[in-house]
Design an enzyme around this catalytic site. Sequence first.
Site, PDB file in Angstrom:
ATOM      1  N   GLY A  12      -6.230  70.372  13.528  1.00 18.86           N
ATOM      2  CA  GLY A  12      -5.534  69.167  13.840  1.00 18.86           C
ATOM      3  C   GLY A  12      -4.535  68.801  12.661  1.00 18.86           C
ATOM      4  CB  ILE A  13      -3.223  70.376   9.810  1.00 17.59           C
ATOM      5  CG1 ILE A  13      -3.096  69.941   8.349  1.00 17.59           C
ATOM      6  CG2 ILE A  13      -2.280  71.434  10.097  1.00 17.59           C
ATOM      7  CD1 ILE A  13      -4.153  69.075   7.793  1.00 17.59           C
ATOM      8  N   GLY A  14      -1.347  69.623  12.493  1.00 20.35           N
ATOM      9  CA  GLY A  14      -0.042  69.428  12.956  1.00 20.35           C
ATOM     10  C   GLY A  14       0.821  70.621  13.133  1.00 20.35           C
ATOM     11  CE  LYS A  37      -2.800  78.268  18.664  1.00 22.54           C
ATOM     12  NZ  LYS A  37      -2.759  77.255  17.627  1.00 22.54           N
ATOM     13  CB  THR A  41     -10.009  77.654  21.217  1.00 24.34           C
ATOM     14  OG1 THR A  41      -9.515  76.627  20.296  1.00 24.34           O
ATOM     15  CG2 THR A  41     -10.269  78.731  20.483  1.00 24.34           C
ATOM     16  CD  GLU A 108       0.571  76.612  16.427  1.00 23.28           C
ATOM     17  OE1 GLU A 108      -0.497  75.633  16.487  1.00 23.28           O
ATOM     18  OE2 GLU A 108       1.344  76.663  17.228  1.00 23.28           O
ATOM     19  N   GLY A 109      -1.112  80.351  13.735  1.00 22.39           N
ATOM     20  CA  GLY A 109      -2.667  80.666  13.666  1.00 22.39           C
ATOM     21  C   GLY A 109      -3.354  79.682  14.576  1.00 22.39           C
ATOM     22  CB  SER A 170       0.848  63.698  10.423  1.00 20.56           C
ATOM     23  OG  SER A 170       0.690  62.636  11.301  1.00 20.56           O
ATOM     24  N   GLY A 199       3.024  61.214  14.849  1.00 19.59           N
ATOM     25  CA  GLY A 199       3.649  60.809  16.308  1.00 19.59           C
ATOM     26  C   GLY A 199       4.722  61.704  16.740  1.00 19.59           C
TER      27      GLY A 199
END
EC number: 6.3.3.3
Length: 226
Positions: A12-14, A37, A41, A108-109, A170, A199
């Site tokens: 959730g880090i962006g 990707k 999940t 992207e991991g 963010s 955002g």
Amino acid sequence: MSILVVTGTGTGIGKTVVTAALACHARLAGLDVAVCKPIQTGTRDGDDDLAVVARLAGVEDLHSLAKFPEPLAPLAAAHRAGADLPSRAALDDLIAAVDRPGRLTLVEGAGGLLVEIGRGGVTLRDLAEDLRAPVLTVVAPGLGTLNHTVLTLEALAHRDVRSEGLVIGSWPAQPGVAEIDNRDALARLGPVRAALPAGAGTLSGTDFERLSVQAFDEAWVRGLVG
């Protein structure tokens, strides 16, 4: 090969929005760009990161190897779906097949750098090492970010995997003392390539394009393509 691995200091880090912004910038600069990707999940709830990249970046060359419905760590999500994680060879082969001369391939991991994404404990760091690809780390601006960032950078250095710098995923509209001080401290750990506003992922296509162009230095982006 011109592969850039995008990881983060946590979930959730962006990462996805940063990946989309970088892909969008590259596309608008006239570069050939693809996004991988390998493991996703949480797709049961419609959480498809590649769909987000397509919507925001306007990039259509998108690739994934395995998707699991529950929003869990990859190993747990795979097991609860009655499946195994892909092998290291399958992950490497997916990325190598997408890459080609003159193309920027963004990978992207899932989660952080050392989260298991392949059978036998394979991590994103392992793939970066296999592919001799540098890693861009998406970080948070708030308290705790310095420790998490240093741990990630040290994990890369331990395997001689090159860091391509940091992106603040963010940046708040009204940063406090902690965020402002951390931004300066992060810049001492490595080049901060961009700081995307909080955002950013909700912007319209045109606004996101404008943001992407302004966020990254074009010379740096072009330099990623060997």
